[in-house]
Scaffold this active site. Sequence first.
Site, PDB file in Angstrom:
ATOM      1  N   GLY A  89     -19.031 -34.409 -14.942  1.00  0.00           N
ATOM      2  CA  GLY A  89     -17.770 -34.635 -15.643  1.00  0.00           C
ATOM      3  C   GLY A  89     -16.854 -33.446 -15.540  1.00  0.00           C
TER       4      GLY A  89
ATOM      5  N   THR B  27     -15.915 -31.103 -21.239  1.00  0.00           N
ATOM      6  CA  THR B  27     -16.182 -32.416 -21.830  1.00  0.00           C
ATOM      7  C   THR B  27     -17.462 -32.458 -22.656  1.00  0.00           C
ATOM      8  OG1 THR B  27     -17.123 -33.050 -19.689  1.00  0.00           O
ATOM      9  CG2 THR B  27     -14.875 -33.752 -20.146  1.00  0.00           C
TER      10      THR B  27
ATOM     11  N   GLU C  35      16.634 -31.736 -19.801  1.00  0.00           N
ATOM     12  CA  GLU C  35      15.619 -32.321 -20.679  1.00  0.00           C
ATOM     13  C   GLU C  35      16.100 -33.635 -21.281  1.00  0.00           C
ATOM     14  OE1 GLU C  35      12.699 -31.229 -20.696  1.00  0.00           O
ATOM     15  OE2 GLU C  35      13.093 -29.356 -19.647  1.00  0.00           O
TER      16      GLU C  35
ATOM     17  N   ASP D  50       8.826 -30.707 -11.520  1.00  0.00           N
ATOM     18  CA  ASP D  50       9.053 -32.156 -11.439  1.00  0.00           C
ATOM     19  C   ASP D  50       8.859 -32.646 -10.010  1.00  0.00           C
ATOM     20  OD1 ASP D  50       9.729 -31.987 -14.104  1.00  0.00           O
ATOM     21  OD2 ASP D  50      11.875 -31.841 -13.716  1.00  0.00           O
TER      22      ASP D  50
END
Length: 645
Positions: free
Chosen positions: A237, A241, A462, A536
């Site tokens: 995993g 976790t 934003e 982005d």
Amino acid sequence: MSKKQKKTEFNKKPKFKSYWIIIAVIVGLIAITFFENDMSNSREISTSEFSEYLRKGEVSKIVVVNKRIAKIYLNEEAKKSEVHKKDDSSYISAASYNSSKSDYQFEFGDLQNFENTIADIKKRNQLNTPVIFQSETNVLADLLVSLLPFVLIIGIWVIVMRRMSGGGGSPGGQIFNIGKSKAKLFDQDTDVKVSFENVAGLEGAKEEVQEIVDFLKNPEKYTSLGGKIPKGALLVGPPGTGKTLLAKAVAGEAKVPFFSLSGSDFVEMFVGVGASRVRDLFKQAKDKSPAIIFIDEIDAIGRARGKSNMSGSNDERENTLNQLLTEMDGFGSDSNVIVIAATNRADVLDKALMRAGRFDRQIFVDLPDVRERKQIFEVHLKPIKKVDSEFDTEFLAKQTPGFSGADIANACNEAALIAARKGKKAVGKQDFLDAVDRIVGGLEKKNKIITPSEKRAIAFHEAGHATISWLLEHASPLVKVTIVPRGQSLGAAWYLPEERQIVRPNQMLDEMCATLGGRAAEQVIFNEISTGALSDLEKVTKKARAMVTVYGLNDKIGNLTYYDSSGQSDYNFSKPYSEETAQLIDKEISEIIEIQYQRAINILEEHKDKLTELAEVLLEKEVIFKDNLEEIFGKRPFEKEEAVS
């Protein structure tokens, strides 16, 4: 006193170090040498005083030692005179202790000049004082001088070898125990406070691990039906976790010996040490069987063999892996020992290690969902002093999508630190929200210098993200937007992504369009773009490339994937497709991104007045929430489909 208390008291006692013996012997030899020198030293006189005593006929004999020290012995009449009775107590006691001790001594320079002086005085005063030449040696001093270089060399060698072998405190720390296992043993006498109750969520993983513990506690229950106890279980995993925590719970629950160590504990600079430690580990486990061995980060030794060009048949890591494979399922592997291992890189493990008969079970420990996050919050909130005893853990679970168990523990601790920094007596809801913001976005930097024009550009950037995410059905709904610099970013927006198990193309495209909304807003308002959209662009490029090359969601490429789950493509220098296909892939990726960018521009052109209003509110308040968007755009028309468990 209980056995446990006696063990604790014993551990508190200072441990004896062997090198103290060497230090004590050296100090003792030096002390004896100096003591002997002190006992043999007589009163010091000058050369002129000696000449005067000799002229007066008070010297019975002169002993020249090692051709540099003259020892003077007085006759009986001279000893009774007042001049020679001026002794200190230490000299008297020493003289009485050693009757052969000289009365005086001094160190002369040149021997020939000293002999000429004595001969001249004897001739002038008609003396027949004998002059005797002797050689004296200090056995201990000579022995110490001869042995000291060897002692220093051996001491330095032992220290270096102890350092290279991992320290003197561990079982494998001594040079002669370098091949011994470094595993830490937990048994019923060891205080392990972690149990399955401390492991929130992970219900499927806990069930399988509990079954393994039950195998060792009640083997007849399974073997009576003809079944065999599994050899091993692999916990796989992402980081944080709870794989290691699950193993600690096994150590706390199991009433059998539990050996815990890391994969890197087998790695050593000496040839054959890793394989030797594997043999010793399994020998210890077999002697105490039934037992459990836990190897954390097994990918340190379990990587696929022959994948690196630098490694050959004599690679130490591969020899260690070969020995581990033999111990787990060789001719003599009939003992009642189960191996549990943990890794977050199961794709790089050797196939021989993964086969049935070695690791019979692969237990996937995935990131927690919203229900499991709620349980994890309840565990970590117990020791924290909260404002409200009935804290809304469901709200916190919804605000932390994608958080692992370690992230949640960090958020709870950070909330307590923030509350303490503010001088509060208890931790409140806002402290938890601030902690989540800090973990996700970083520390606020309100003192960062930003010009008014830059601040306005950031606000519209934003606001563009917030506007498109509000108007598109499959984009993640907004939670909070800020233009206060945080971490490396000049502004940030928090969204609440839907927890999906499968993702459809229109969902991915809506998310890409919302991600490009910041740059699109700059284009619509200022008719120019900036470098503020770097992260982005990175996100949408990765997502578009995954659509084309991984998930087979592009019509022109078709139902093909170039993803290699085995990880073997990491070692290849060539691409799994032709140059023409590479050009087509680049073209399709660019086209997907440009279509979504133009879509974002069209949406913002249509809602330009509301975009401007939202940006002005953001400039004024610096931080806006979901309520501010509802005032401007109205309620979001898209209803969420309830998840089915």
